[in-house]
Design a protein around this motif. Structure first.
Motif, PDB file in Angstrom:
ATOM      1  N   THR A  16      30.947   6.634   0.644  1.00 30.28           N
ATOM      2  CA  THR A  16      30.707   5.529  -0.025  1.00 30.28           C
ATOM      3  C   THR A  16      31.915   4.754  -0.689  1.00 30.28           C
ATOM      4  O   THR A  16      32.724   5.427  -0.989  1.00 30.28           O
ATOM      5  N   SER A  45      28.230  -4.259  -4.870  1.00 31.19           N
ATOM      6  CA  SER A  45      28.175  -4.079  -3.442  1.00 31.19           C
ATOM      7  C   SER A  45      28.841  -2.578  -3.102  1.00 31.19           C
ATOM      8  O   SER A  45      29.511  -2.198  -3.800  1.00 31.19           O
ATOM      9  N   ILE A  46      27.920  -1.967  -2.398  1.00 31.53           N
ATOM     10  CA  ILE A  46      28.396  -0.555  -1.738  1.00 31.53           C
ATOM     11  C   ILE A  46      28.593  -0.484  -0.409  1.00 31.53           C
ATOM     12  O   ILE A  46      27.433  -1.078   0.351  1.00 31.53           O
ATOM     13  N   ILE A  50      28.533   1.987   2.734  1.00 30.12           N
ATOM     14  CA  ILE A  50      28.168   3.276   3.206  1.00 30.12           C
ATOM     15  C   ILE A  50      28.638   3.489   4.614  1.00 30.12           C
ATOM     16  O   ILE A  50      28.056   2.526   5.385  1.00 30.12           O
ATOM     17  N   ALA A  64      26.266   4.320  -6.072  1.00 31.38           N
ATOM     18  CA  ALA A  64      27.167   4.968  -5.184  1.00 31.38           C
ATOM     19  C   ALA A  64      27.291   6.559  -5.436  1.00 31.38           C
ATOM     20  O   ALA A  64      27.440   7.390  -4.618  1.00 31.38           O
ATOM     21  N   ALA A  90      32.525   1.647  -3.436  1.00 32.26           N
ATOM     22  CA  ALA A  90      31.596   0.792  -4.264  1.00 32.26           C
ATOM     23  C   ALA A  90      32.416  -0.322  -5.041  1.00 32.26           C
ATOM     24  O   ALA A  90      33.602   0.019  -5.376  1.00 32.26           O
ATOM     25  N   ALA A 144      26.908  -0.819  -8.897  1.00 35.71           N
ATOM     26  CA  ALA A 144      27.019  -0.572  -7.683  1.00 35.71           C
ATOM     27  C   ALA A 144      27.530   1.011  -7.876  1.00 35.71           C
ATOM     28  O   ALA A 144      27.477   1.847  -7.179  1.00 35.71           O
ATOM     29  N   GLN A 145      28.627   1.133  -8.659  1.00 36.65           N
ATOM     30  CA  GLN A 145      29.518   2.422  -8.741  1.00 36.65           C
ATOM     31  C   GLN A 145      28.405   3.589  -9.156  1.00 36.65           C
ATOM     32  O   GLN A 145      28.615   4.594  -8.712  1.00 36.65           O
TER      33      GLN A 145
END
Length: 163
Positions: free
Chosen positions: A131, A137-138, A140, A117, A133, A113-114
Motif C-alpha cells: 500500500t 487516498s490509498i 493498493i 493503510a 498512503a 489514509a495512513q
C-alpha cells in the motif's frame, strides 16, 4: 523476493513466515530466512522475535511453535487484533474503493489514509503486495494482475459489516 538486508526487512519477513506456517524452533526459522537470503545469528534472531512480538504457543496439535501476538492474520483467516482493527477502521473511515486491474484506489476522510493503510499492511493479506498512503487516498497494489476488483469488493464488504 527482493528485499534489502535491513533489520526492518528481516523482521517483516520473520512476521510473514510466522503467519504462513508453524515454526517450531529458531533453527528452523534461521534456515527459512537463509533460504531467502537473510543471514542471521541466533542472538539477532532471538532479539528479532522479541521485537516482532513472537511468542511460543501450543498449537492445536499440542506442539509448541512461534506465533505473533495476534497482530497479522489475513482477512479471512480467523480473529486477531489486526483483523479487528482493519474491520473497525473500514467501518469508520472507508469512503470508497475502486479498482483497475491490480490497483485499488481507496478514499478516506482527510488524515485517515495512513491509519487504514497500516491496518491493511498489518493483516498480512496475501492478495495485497503493498500500500501507499497519502492524506485521504490509498493505492493498493495486488499480486494478481486482475485482483484489484476483488480486494476493493472485500474492503467495501468489510466496511458494510462494521459500519
Amino acid at each position: 523476493m527482493n528485499a534489502p538486508q535491513t533489520k526492518a526487512a528481516r523482521q517483516a519477513r520473520i512476521a510473514a513466515l510466522l503467519n504462513r506456517s508453524p515454526i517450531r524452533s529458531q533453527g528452523e526459522l534461521a534456515t527459512l530466512l537463509r533460504d531467502e537470503g537473510f543471514t542471521v545469528t541466533q542472538g539477532t534472531l532471538s532479539r528479532d522475535l522479541v521485537d516482532v512480538g513472537a511468542l511460543r504457543v501450543r498449537g492445536a496439535d499440542g506442539e509448541l511453535a512461534y506465533a505473533l501476538a495476534a497482530n497479522s492474520e489475513s482477512p479471512g483467516s480467523g480473529g486477531s487484533r489486526a483483523k479487528e482493527r482493519l474491520h473497525r477502521l473500514c467501518g469508520e473511515v472507508l469512503v470508497g474503493a475502486e479498482a483497475s486491474s491490480n490497483l485499488v484506489v481507496v478514499k478516506t476522510p482527510p488524515g485517515a489514509a495512513q491509519y487504514l493503510a497500516s491496518a491493511i499492511d498489518r493483516v498480512g493479506w496475501d492478495a495485497v503486495l503493498g500500500t501507499i498512503a497519502g492524506d485521504d487516498s490509498i493505492l493498493i497494489v495486488t499480486r494478481d494482475p486482475e485482483g484489484g476488483a476483488e480486494v476493493a469488493a472485500q474492503l467495501v464488504q468489510i466496511s458494510r459489516s462494521e459500519g
